[in-house]
Enzyme design. Structure first.
Site, short mmCIF file in Angstrom:
data_model
loop_
_atom_site.label_atom_id
_atom_site.label_comp_id
_atom_site.label_asym_id
_atom_site.label_seq_id
_atom_site.Cartn_x
_atom_site.Cartn_y
_atom_site.Cartn_z
N HIS A 189 -3.85 -32.43 20.11
CA HIS A 189 -2.97 -33.17 20.54
C HIS A 189 -1.66 -32.09 20.81
O HIS A 189 -0.63 -32.73 21.11
CB HIS A 189 -2.48 -34.30 19.51
CG HIS A 189 -3.59 -35.12 19.31
ND1 HIS A 189 -4.00 -36.19 19.92
CD2 HIS A 189 -4.54 -35.09 18.16
CE1 HIS A 189 -5.01 -36.89 19.60
NE2 HIS A 189 -5.40 -36.07 18.49
N LYS A 235 0.91 -0.98 0.05
CA LYS A 235 0.03 0.14 0.05
C LYS A 235 0.97 1.25 -0.20
O LYS A 235 0.79 2.18 -0.75
CB LYS A 235 -0.77 -0.07 1.21
CG LYS A 235 -2.01 1.04 1.17
CD LYS A 235 -2.73 1.07 2.64
CE LYS A 235 -3.46 2.34 2.78
NZ LYS A 235 -4.12 2.47 3.87
N GLU A 242 -3.61 -5.92 15.33
CA GLU A 242 -3.18 -4.60 14.83
C GLU A 242 -4.30 -3.53 14.91
O GLU A 242 -4.04 -2.31 14.98
CB GLU A 242 -2.76 -4.74 13.41
CG GLU A 242 -1.93 -3.53 12.72
CD GLU A 242 -0.92 -3.67 11.66
OE1 GLU A 242 0.22 -4.45 11.72
OE2 GLU A 242 -1.52 -3.67 10.54
N GLU A 259 11.04 -4.30 3.94
CA GLU A 259 11.22 -5.87 3.64
C GLU A 259 10.58 -6.08 2.26
O GLU A 259 11.26 -6.95 1.45
CB GLU A 259 10.08 -6.63 4.64
CG GLU A 259 10.58 -6.65 6.04
CD GLU A 259 9.83 -5.58 6.89
OE1 GLU A 259 9.58 -4.50 6.32
OE2 GLU A 259 9.42 -5.97 7.88
N LYS A 283 10.16 0.12 13.29
CA LYS A 283 10.50 0.36 12.08
C LYS A 283 11.62 1.29 12.02
O LYS A 283 12.58 1.28 11.50
CB LYS A 283 9.35 0.67 11.01
CG LYS A 283 8.50 -0.33 10.77
CD LYS A 283 7.60 0.20 9.59
CE LYS A 283 6.34 -0.58 9.52
NZ LYS A 283 5.30 -0.32 8.56
N GLY A 302 -4.56 -1.66 5.15
CA GLY A 302 -3.62 -2.95 4.73
C GLY A 302 -4.45 -4.23 5.15
O GLY A 302 -4.58 -5.04 4.31
N ARG A 303 -4.67 -4.19 6.45
CA ARG A 303 -5.35 -5.53 6.72
C ARG A 303 -6.79 -5.63 6.25
O ARG A 303 -7.36 -6.79 6.75
CB ARG A 303 -5.14 -5.65 8.39
CG ARG A 303 -5.63 -4.59 9.15
CD ARG A 303 -5.21 -4.72 10.66
NE ARG A 303 -5.51 -3.25 11.31
CZ ARG A 303 -5.13 -2.46 11.28
NH1 ARG A 303 -4.08 -2.25 10.57
NH2 ARG A 303 -5.46 -1.27 12.02
O1 LIG Z 1 1.20 -2.55 2.32
P1 LIG Z 1 2.43 -2.08 2.99
O2 LIG Z 1 2.39 -0.46 3.15
O3 LIG Z 1 3.64 -2.64 2.41
O4 LIG Z 1 2.21 -2.24 4.55
C1 LIG Z 1 2.40 -3.89 4.97
C2 LIG Z 1 1.89 -3.73 6.40
O5 LIG Z 1 2.75 -3.12 7.10
C3 LIG Z 1 1.86 -2.66 8.27
O6 LIG Z 1 1.86 -1.08 8.25
C4 LIG Z 1 2.36 -2.52 9.56
O7 LIG Z 1 2.60 -4.00 9.80
C5 LIG Z 1 0.55 -3.16 8.29
O8 LIG Z 1 -0.41 -2.45 8.55
C6 LIG Z 1 0.46 -3.57 6.70
O9 LIG Z 1 -0.56 -4.56 6.34
#
Ligand SMILES: O=P(O)(O)OC[C@H]1O[C@](O)(CO)[C@@H](O)[C@@H]1O
Length: 528
Positions: A382, A204, A351, A210, A493, A265-266
């Site tokens: 189990h 987003k 979150e 990452e 971060k 995002g979620r």
């Molecule tokens: O889609 P992006 O901006 O890479 O963010 C990835 C994820 O990182 C966060 O901002 C934090 O974990 C989430 O809310 C989001 O889904």
């Protein structure tokens, strides 16, 4: 004191807290022959049974009074209409608009509906072109693999859906890469022919480190291995709400699929973030997924509070987590197809609602989101069920079952279902025959919900995910939380960025705490 603790309807519930904690669930069944009918309901292909909760009719009435006092319905309507309810970021929250059927305008109005429909049509055209081989890789080879690079909401939703609906997969195989440790990316690259691979960079913000690191790595692999100058143009696509940043990665923003700042995002698997889903199972199955979620949205929007599944589920969760102080919840799906559900819900719930200030910045004195965890049944039986039955903590459980097995899948549905029903029964009934050794005694009276899906289809899965989204919303409304920001994630971060040069550099790490300095020193030492 925060507004919830001050609320009269809450205080009435609080006054009966001890009695509710002692309430015998077995006793409630003994008193009320119609309890199952009165404490279960069906919507959008899902049966929700909450009869094994410590809820008398009077307690449920008190919880419903709380929902009215906390204006759950008004807040829901404000969300659906696109009011900027995410106040800390000044944004609307419109994931529900993504599920409005083509040709309908929906709650948020024609402009949003048009934008959503345009993007959906573009996704479908592109997906079909790729799936049918009309659109190929840079050397003319058909696309047989997709590497979806994203993390959090840009990973978990599409991953959950494609794992759940794998029997419907009839497009390119999709490989998910979230972690920056390189393992998933190496694994994906090892089994993909680079000339037949499409890389989706899903972010987003288009700034998540990452995702950007993995994207650079995957792009370098394509450049190395595909003998075509236009390989990135043909085989890498971005999905983002931040089109300006797409060119920083050397990609053409005109080829990117958009999402919007009004989709968290979620909550985004329904948007172009779900493009991998569309590629994997096709546009019409994707449309069914949206339709199932929309059916749950309509139910949430239209059903009276006392027969509204997300409202009741949210109230039950508040009862256990906030009133009775049960600080974790287990989610146990009785199908490996939903093995990713608890990981998905961890982000959705924790979150969204893992917060200790309300939407006006006042601190909240009562417990908010409980920790979510779990794994599939029967393997979970189990592993951790011993603690559910006899441990000192009471952990409410959501059991998720599927009535009709997936066509062509083997296994023993009767065995599975008998185990599913037996576990919630055992948690409630317990065991305590006279003279029984103490270690054999099961206290019982342990609460659970059962969600039974008629079948695991795109539609019922969409409804299930939307149900949990709205349950999360209802809880946030009760607590007074803004469920749509996530500032807590930011600090780590920022600190990671600050630490990188210290870890890499040769100088003593000044200005950091003793533990971090010690860890850096040992890391450097062992790393050599
Ligand atoms: O889609 P992006 O901006 O890479 O963010 C990835 C994820 O990182 C966060 O901002 C934090 O974990 C989430 O809310 C989001 O889904």
């Amino acid at each position: 004191m925060d507004t919830l603790a001050n609320d009269d309807t809450w205080q009435r519930l609080w006054a009966s807290r001890e009695a509710i904690a002692r309430q015998s669930i077995n006793g409630l069944f003994a008193e009320d022959a119609a309890r199952f009918d009165a404490f279960s309901l069906t919507a959008a292909g899902i049966l929700f049974d909450y009869s094994k909760q410590p809820l008398s009719r009077a307690t449920r009435d008190r919880l419903l009074a709380l929902a009215r006092a906390r204006e759950v319905a008004r807040l829901r309507d404000a969300m659906l209409a696109g009011e900027p309810i995410n106040r800390s970021e000044g944004r609307a929250v419109l994931h529900t608009a993504l599920r409005v059927p083509a040709g309908e305008i929906g709650w948020a109005g024609p402009d949003i509906a048009r934008e959503v429909e345009d993007t959906r049509s573009r996704m479908a055209e592109l997906a079909e072109a790729i799936r049918t081989g009309r659109r190929t890789g840079a050397t003319g080879q058909p696309i047989e693999h997709v590497i979806n690079i994203g993390i959090g909401g840009s990973d978990l939703g599409p991953r959950l859906v494609l794992e759940a609906l794998a029997p419907l997969a009839d497009g390119p195989s999709v490989h998910f890469v979230a972690n920056v440790d390189g393992v998933e990316l190496q694994r994906a690259m090892a089994c993909c022919d680079p000339e037949r691979t499409l890389v989706l960079v899903v972010s987003k913000s288009f700034g998540t480190v990452e995702t950007m690191a993995n994207a650079h790595e995957a792009m370098a692999w394509l450049r190395r291995r595909v003998p075509a100058d236009d390989v990135l143009e043909r085989q890498v696509m971005a999905v983002t709400a931040n089109l300006e940043r797409v060119s920083e990665l050397g990609l053409d923003p005109a080829l990117a699929l958009p999402m919007w700042d009004w989709v968290g995002g979620r909550y985004s698997l329904w948007s172009a973030v779900g493009f991998a889903i569309m590629l994997g199972i096709g546009p019409s199955a994707f449309a069914e997924l949206l339709a199932g979620a929309h059916a749950m949205d309509r139910h949430f929007s239209e059903a009276p509070l006392d027969s509204n599944m997300p409202v009741l589920m949210g109230l039950v969760s508040v009862l256990n987590g906030t009133l009775l102080g049960r600080r974790s919840q287990a989610v146990v799906p009785y199908t490996e197809r939903l093995g990713r559900l608890s990981a998905y819900l961890q982000q959705l719930v924790m979150e969204s609602n893992g917060k200790s200030v309300d939407r006006d910045g006042r601190s909240i004195s009562l417990p908010t989101a409980a920790a979510i965890w779990g794994q599939t049944g029967t393997p979970g039986q189990h592993a951790f069920f011993q603690a559910l039955h006899q441990g000192t903590d009471v952990v409410p459980v959501d059991f998720v079952g599927v009535a009709r097995p997936v066509a062509g899948e083997h296994g023993d549905p009767l065995e599975l279902t008998a185990n599913l029903f037996a576990q919630s029964q055992a948690l409630m009934q317990g065991r305590g025959d006279p003279g029984m050794a103490a270690e054999r005694h099961c206290p019982g009276n342990r609460p659970s919900n059962t969600l039974l899906l008629e079948a695991l289809t795109p539609s019922s899965l969409g409804a299930l995910i939307a149900l949990y989204e709205h349950r999360t919303f209802v809880e946030a409304a009760i607590w007074g939380i803004n469920a749509f920001d996530q500032f807590g994630v930011e600090l780590g971060k920022v600190l990671a960025t600050d630490l990188k040069p210290l870890i890499a550099g040769g100088q003593a790490p000044d200005g950091v705490d003793g533990s971090t300095a010690g860890l850096i020193a040992r890391y450097r030492d062992w790393r050599g």
